[in-house]
Write an enzyme that holds these catalytic residues in place. Sequence first.
Site, PDB file in Angstrom:
ATOM      1  N   THR A  88      -4.614 -29.715  13.655  1.00 65.66           N
ATOM      2  CA  THR A  88      -6.067 -29.676  13.797  1.00 65.66           C
ATOM      3  C   THR A  88      -6.682 -28.592  12.916  1.00 65.66           C
ATOM      4  O   THR A  88      -7.754 -28.790  12.329  1.00 65.66           O
ATOM      5  CB  THR A  88      -6.466 -29.463  15.271  1.00 65.66           C
ATOM      6  OG1 THR A  88      -5.905 -30.500  16.065  1.00 65.66           O
ATOM      7  CG2 THR A  88      -7.975 -29.448  15.437  1.00 65.66           C
ATOM      8  N   CYS A  89      -6.007 -27.478  12.812  1.00 70.90           N
ATOM      9  CA  CYS A  89      -6.513 -26.376  11.993  1.00 70.90           C
ATOM     10  C   CYS A  89      -6.603 -26.787  10.530  1.00 70.90           C
ATOM     11  O   CYS A  89      -7.532 -26.377   9.810  1.00 70.90           O
ATOM     12  CB  CYS A  89      -5.591 -25.159  12.124  1.00 70.90           C
ATOM     13  SG  CYS A  89      -5.365 -24.584  13.820  1.00 70.90           S
ATOM     14  N   SER A  90      -5.655 -27.602  10.083  1.00 76.09           N
ATOM     15  CA  SER A  90      -5.571 -27.980   8.668  1.00 76.09           C
ATOM     16  C   SER A  90      -6.380 -29.222   8.320  1.00 76.09           C
ATOM     17  O   SER A  90      -6.817 -29.373   7.181  1.00 76.09           O
ATOM     18  CB  SER A  90      -4.109 -28.213   8.282  1.00 76.09           C
ATOM     19  OG  SER A  90      -3.340 -27.035   8.457  1.00 76.09           O
TER      20      SER A  90
END
Length: 211
Positions: A88-90
Amino acid sequence: MVLLIDGTDHSFWNIQLVKVPLERYHPAIDQPTEEGIMFVPSTTFKTRVRNEALGGPNPFEWKDVTTEEIFNNKKVVLFALPGAFTPTCSTSHLPRYEALYDEFRALGVDSVVCLSVNDAFVMYQWGKAQGASKVFLLPDGNGEFTRKMGMLVDKSNLGFGMRSWRYSMYVENGEIKKMFAEPGHDDNCPTDPFEVSDADTMLNWLKGQKG
């Protein structure tokens, strides 16, 4: 107590604020003042910066960056996430802030900062892989800032150890004006909520302040 859950919407933290004289400002405060204002905690971050004078294939050197250097006399949007290179961060969290960076700047924001409990080497390589050239990737390698913010959580269920809970905040001259923290804040959370710390939520809130 400064951080209160809004009675009508539990999806974010609502900070009750009362103004204090400017001379009362102290960026190293780790606890709210009696008047209910909260400041970012004082921390020194261990970063790596390029220095061509060093030569060789890896011309980087250590540089300490303080909370004061990042926040003093600036308007800053900071968002924190569990880890570099994670899904999700990426795919969403960092890329969307990068994409909306110019819109944040147009609203008077001086810098957009992405913080994670990762070391400087990991954050640098993640930034390269993401093509992130506008958002400043800040390594909180020891988790000190995150711990003082009350956002350090145990993610041993994923083999991550101690990491940051996902949140975003708008800060003026060290004073936290608004904070969006994901629901379910807890150790070893089986899910990774991503509902309110996204770039669009922060941008829309800032636009509302200008209206």
